[in-house]
Design an enzyme around this catalytic site. Structure first.
Site, PDB file in Angstrom:
ATOM      1  CD  GLU A  39     -47.606  12.274 -10.541  1.00  0.00           C
ATOM      2  OE1 GLU A  39     -48.661  12.218  -9.893  1.00  0.00           O
ATOM      3  OE2 GLU A  39     -46.970  13.340 -10.699  1.00  0.00           O
ATOM      4  CD  GLU A  95     -47.061  11.566 -32.375  1.00  0.00           C
ATOM      5  OE1 GLU A  95     -47.455  12.666 -32.769  1.00  0.00           O
ATOM      6  OE2 GLU A  95     -47.450  10.483 -32.864  1.00  0.00           O
ATOM      7  CG  HIS A 100     -42.625  14.614 -10.942  1.00  0.00           C
ATOM      8  ND1 HIS A 100     -42.718  15.412  -9.833  1.00  0.00           N
ATOM      9  CD2 HIS A 100     -43.893  14.313 -11.299  1.00  0.00           C
ATOM     10  CE1 HIS A 100     -44.001  15.596  -9.524  1.00  0.00           C
ATOM     11  NE2 HIS A 100     -44.731  14.930 -10.403  1.00  0.00           N
ATOM     12  CG  HIS A 145     -40.115  19.626 -27.474  1.00  0.00           C
ATOM     13  ND1 HIS A 145     -40.091  20.937 -27.911  1.00  0.00           N
ATOM     14  CD2 HIS A 145     -38.839  19.312 -27.154  1.00  0.00           C
ATOM     15  CE1 HIS A 145     -38.851  21.394 -27.865  1.00  0.00           C
ATOM     16  NE2 HIS A 145     -38.076  20.428 -27.400  1.00  0.00           N
TER      17      HIS A 145
END
Length: 135
Positions: A111, A45, A66, A11
């Site tokens: 991104e 999610e 990032h 996560h």
């Protein structure tokens, strides 16, 4: 035999300064699904990604660190347009594959990228950067 190692991302937790604003950004701009929310956090999610937003102080980093998200190739133009109209772009794409580099409301660098490790390695085999060595 190689030692046991990590198998992927479990996560990601991002500290945010305004939980409601961030939940709206990740839900409405990026299309994440809100799974739970409480006074100081939220779980969302995005495909197999589990994202935790945690209320607290934050500071955006000045480096290239990032998080990159994937999407279906057919969805990239629509999602990229939604992102560029709802978020600030922080970097022009100079890498292999289509990408949009953008900031969330707290300045976390994100991104949206089309491609995978195989396509990146193929690109570098064709145009290797200085010192490139595939193992």
């Amino acid at each position: 035999m190689a030692p046991a190692g990590v198998t992927g991302v479990n996560h990601i937790t991002l500290v945010v300064t305004d939980l409601s604003r961030s939940v709206l950004f990740y839900r409405d701009v990026l299309g994440c699904r809100v799974r739970a929310q409480w006074a100081r956090g939220a779980y969302l999610e995005a495909g197999s990604l589990w994202l935790c937003l945690e209320l607290g102080p934050t500071a955006a980093s000045a480096d290239d660190t990032h998080i990159a998200f994937s999407c279906a190739r057919a969805e990239f133009p629509t999602l990229a347009a939604r992102i560029t109209s709802g978020a600030r772009v922080w970097k022009d794409n100079r890498s292999e594959g289509d990408s949009v580099y953008f900031l969330d409301p707290d300045g976390h660098k994100l991104e949206l990228h089309l491609g995978d490790l195989a396509s990146r390695l193929a690109h570098y085999r064709d145009a290797p950067p200085n010192g490139f060595c595939e193992i």
